[in-house]
Write a protein that holds these residues in place. Structure first.
Motif, short mmCIF file in Angstrom:
data_model
loop_
_atom_site.label_atom_id
_atom_site.label_comp_id
_atom_site.label_asym_id
_atom_site.label_seq_id
_atom_site.Cartn_x
_atom_site.Cartn_y
_atom_site.Cartn_z
N VAL A 455 -15.33 59.47 29.01
CA VAL A 455 -14.24 58.65 28.50
C VAL A 455 -14.81 57.55 27.62
O VAL A 455 -15.63 56.75 28.07
N ASN A 456 -14.39 57.52 26.36
CA ASN A 456 -14.84 56.49 25.44
C ASN A 456 -13.77 56.28 24.39
O ASN A 456 -12.71 56.90 24.43
N ASP A 457 -14.04 55.43 23.43
CA ASP A 457 -13.03 55.07 22.44
C ASP A 457 -12.75 56.19 21.44
O ASP A 457 -11.83 56.07 20.62
N MET A 458 -13.51 57.26 21.47
CA MET A 458 -13.31 58.37 20.54
C MET A 458 -12.69 59.58 21.23
O MET A 458 -12.67 60.68 20.67
N VAL A 459 -12.15 59.39 22.43
CA VAL A 459 -11.54 60.48 23.19
C VAL A 459 -10.02 60.36 23.11
O VAL A 459 -9.46 59.29 23.34
N ARG A 460 -9.36 61.44 22.77
CA ARG A 460 -7.91 61.44 22.56
C ARG A 460 -7.19 62.34 23.57
O ARG A 460 -7.77 63.30 24.10
N VAL A 461 -5.93 62.04 23.77
CA VAL A 461 -5.11 62.78 24.75
C VAL A 461 -4.54 64.04 24.10
O VAL A 461 -4.20 64.05 22.92
N TYR A 462 -4.46 65.11 24.87
CA TYR A 462 -3.68 66.27 24.44
C TYR A 462 -2.82 66.73 25.61
O TYR A 462 -3.15 66.52 26.78
N LYS A 463 -1.70 67.38 25.28
CA LYS A 463 -0.69 67.69 26.28
C LYS A 463 -0.03 69.04 26.01
O LYS A 463 -0.17 69.61 24.94
N GLY A 464 0.69 69.54 27.02
CA GLY A 464 1.58 70.66 26.83
C GLY A 464 1.17 71.98 27.44
O GLY A 464 2.00 72.85 27.65
N GLY A 465 -0.11 72.16 27.70
CA GLY A 465 -0.54 73.45 28.23
C GLY A 465 -0.65 74.50 27.14
O GLY A 465 0.05 74.45 26.13
N GLY A 466 -1.54 75.46 27.33
CA GLY A 466 -1.75 76.51 26.34
C GLY A 466 -1.78 77.88 26.97
O GLY A 466 -1.54 78.05 28.17
N TRP A 467 -2.10 78.86 26.14
CA TRP A 467 -2.07 80.24 26.60
C TRP A 467 -3.12 80.53 27.66
O TRP A 467 -2.98 81.48 28.43
N ARG A 468 -4.16 79.72 27.77
CA ARG A 468 -5.17 79.89 28.80
C ARG A 468 -4.80 79.18 30.11
O ARG A 468 -5.50 79.35 31.11
N ASP A 469 -3.77 78.35 30.11
CA ASP A 469 -3.50 77.43 31.22
C ASP A 469 -2.52 78.00 32.23
O ASP A 469 -1.64 78.79 31.91
N ARG A 470 -2.66 77.50 33.47
CA ARG A 470 -1.71 77.83 34.53
C ARG A 470 -0.46 76.96 34.39
O ARG A 470 -0.40 76.01 33.60
N VAL A 471 0.51 77.25 35.23
CA VAL A 471 1.82 76.60 35.15
C VAL A 471 1.71 75.09 35.30
O VAL A 471 2.49 74.34 34.70
N TYR A 472 0.75 74.62 36.06
CA TYR A 472 0.62 73.18 36.32
C TYR A 472 0.61 72.38 35.03
O TYR A 472 1.21 71.30 34.95
N TRP A 473 -0.04 72.88 33.99
CA TRP A 473 -0.19 72.13 32.76
C TRP A 473 1.02 72.22 31.85
O TRP A 473 1.07 71.58 30.79
N MET A 474 2.05 73.00 32.25
CA MET A 474 3.30 73.06 31.49
C MET A 474 4.15 71.81 31.72
O MET A 474 5.11 71.57 31.00
N VAL A 475 3.85 71.04 32.75
CA VAL A 475 4.61 69.83 33.06
C VAL A 475 4.29 68.78 31.99
O VAL A 475 3.11 68.43 31.80
N PRO A 476 5.28 68.24 31.28
CA PRO A 476 4.99 67.31 30.18
C PRO A 476 4.21 66.07 30.59
O PRO A 476 3.50 65.49 29.77
N GLY A 477 4.30 65.65 31.85
CA GLY A 477 3.60 64.45 32.28
C GLY A 477 2.11 64.63 32.50
O GLY A 477 1.37 63.65 32.57
#
Length: 511
Positions: A455-477
């Motif tokens: 974690v540093n000042d050059m690290v950014r957030v991404y969201k939404g889940g992808g085709w490789r991800d399980r259902v857990y990452w489909m939650v917008p939060g």
């Protein structure tokens, strides 16, 4: 033409104040009447020529959908199975904004590359190579994905599939380019500029440079102006022709748009009848409507080794990604806000952001900048890109402000020594020079600093889940992070734009 425009302008003012230009010039409606505070007339050369455009509602830019803002509880409703504790719930308010209906597709990104190649490649080929997506993101050490390396981005069969291999930095450059192309087209459509297909190097249309008078272009008809010596002038932001900037959505905006609770606002005012876990109602990821019952609502990994289902009945009909307008849109009309590819957002990642952020339009990542000027007080035009140069505000410029004291606010209230209320409660190691954010979010191993953090000042957030991800990452939060110059084969983006004026598209002015 300048003389005729001036005569026509004066005739319009004498005829009734509010004027709409004919086909001889740009049709920009001016406000009639006089100031309610001074009595001096608007758009009247005899009274100083103060120009005021008539009230107009903002148009949605190409590809954008209006997201009417409001209050919601930001953060994850799902059990924190990762034990990150990085998505604590907090009620916030998001102002209205626009968001892309779909993720940016391969053909969208290739249009951008085509422009960069035409304008810059002869003089500055490095700008083109810098913009290219990393197609090698598909490679896996124990998988045969080389066909995707070769064909996914370029082959027309994948035109409408989401662009991947794009870093956060590249996504931001795309947003800047898109802003300029949309505003250039708006000025052409209004008859102010003409097409100029042979732009090269720094001589290309840029919104800021045009407003500052650093780019002229091929002028058809400038706007009649009572305050200009020759009776006409280039367009200004005050005319309501050009749009605000395209950009990545903030994390709060993205999460708010994904949940789309407007679909559950029913009955009495301000009543949400059902909270959502996903961008749709229910606690499952299959469609419950009779015509589509049982079909998957998103492109994801159902279980270990099952990314698309069984031949003859593919459960999400996608391997790996799906076209950007696949499945069913949420109640804002947005596609694939869960699954398909993860999406970059604007924010810098910190663990406890939701607890510390502002109630209105929360965002972490502000570094305040101003347009740079030379010794002659002229705006500085970048000789390579044709953009105006920005510089970070100095501490001296911020010293007397109440709302901020420094330009860089990424680390404000992020749990480190410098942001803590009581500094004595935090351990420090002054001998090693590791204090504040340098200590807590340092990401280099050195002899004097064995500590390391992702974690540093050059690290950014991404969201939404992808085709490789399980259902857990489909939650917008839910939220994850990645270095802003990195990319992945399941990470893309979509653009947003602020909504100016009334939040609902209906004027609040009393008649």
């Amino acid at each position: 033409m300048k003389v005729s425009l001036k005569i026509m302008m004066l005739a319009g003012l004498l005829a009734g104040g509010s004027m709409m230009m004919t086909s001889c010039g740009p049709k920009v409606q001016q406000r009639s009447g006089a100031s309610s505070k001074t009595g001096w007339g608007y758009n009247d050369p005899k009274m100083g020529g103060f120009e005021v455009a008539e009230y107009v509602e903002q148009d949605a830019g190409p590809g954008l959908v209006l997201i009417e803002g409001g209050t919601f509880t930001m953060g994850s409703l799902e059990q924190d199975i990762m034990y990150d504790w990085n998505s604590m719930r907090k009620r916030v308010t998001v102002s209205s904004f626009y968001m892309d209906e779909t993720e940016i597709s391969n053909v969208d990104y290739r249009e951008y590359l085509n422009w960069v190649y035409k304008v810059f490649f002869d003089e500055y080929p490095e700008l083109y190579f810098k913009a290219l997506p990393d197609t090698l993101c598909w490679r896996r050490r124990l998988a045969y994905n080389e066909p995707y390396v070769l064909f996914y981005f370029r082959h027309p069969a994948y035109n409408d599939y989401p662009a991947v291999g794009v870093s956060w930095e590249q996504a931001n450059e795309y947003c800047l380019w898109r802003t300029d192309r949309v505003n250039e087209k708006a000025l052409i459509d209004y008859g102010i500029l003409d097409y100029e297909p042979d732009q090269k190097g720094s001589n290309n249309f840029n919104t800021d440079a045009y407003i500052a008078g650093k780019y002229i272009g091929t002028v058809r008809h400038n706007i009649p102006s009572p305050s200009s010596p020759d009776g006409a002038r280039p367009a200004k932001m005050e005319d309501g022709i050009m749009l605000p900037s395209y950009r990545l959505p903030t994390e709060a905006e993205w999460e708010y748009a994904a949940l789309a609770l407007i679909g559950n606002s029913q009955g009495s005012p301000e009543r949400i009848v059902n909270q959502r876990l996903y961008p749709w109602n229910g606690h499952y990821v299959r469609n419950e409507e009779k015509a589509n019952r049982g079909l998957f609502r998103a492109n994801m990994q159902r279980g270990r080794g099952d990314l698309m289902g069984v031949a003859g009945y593919l459960n999400d009909n996608a391997a790996p990604t799906a076209p950007v307008d696949s499945y069913w849109p949420n109640d804002y009309g947005l596609y694939c806000m869960a699954g398909n590819v993860n999406e970059w957002v604007l924010d810098v990642y910190r663990n406890y952001t939701n607890l510390d952020n502002e109630d209105f339009n929360p965002f972490r990542g502000n570094i305040f900048e101003v347009l740079a000027k030379d010794d002659a007080n002229e705006y500085i035009l970048n000789d390579t890109t044709g953009r105006l140069e920005y510089r970070r505000m100095t501490d001296e410029e911020s010293a007397n402000r109440n709302n901020y004291k420094t330009a860089d606010n990424i680390n404000y209230k992020d749990g480190d020594l410098q942001s803590s209320i009581d500094e004595n409660k935090w351990l420090t190691n002054e001998d090693e020079g590791n204090v504040g954010s340098e200590r807590m979010y340092h990401n280099q191993n050195t002899e004097n600093n064995p500590m390391s953090s992702l974690v540093n000042d050059m690290v950014r957030v991404y969201k939404g889940g992808g085709w490789r991800d399980r259902v857990y990452w489909m939650v917008p939060g839910t939220r994850r992070y990645l270095q802003q110059d990195r990319c992945a084969d399941d990470l893309g983006f979509r653009c947003a734009m602020i909504r100016v004026g009334s939040p609902s598209g209906v004027s609040g002015k009393k008649k």
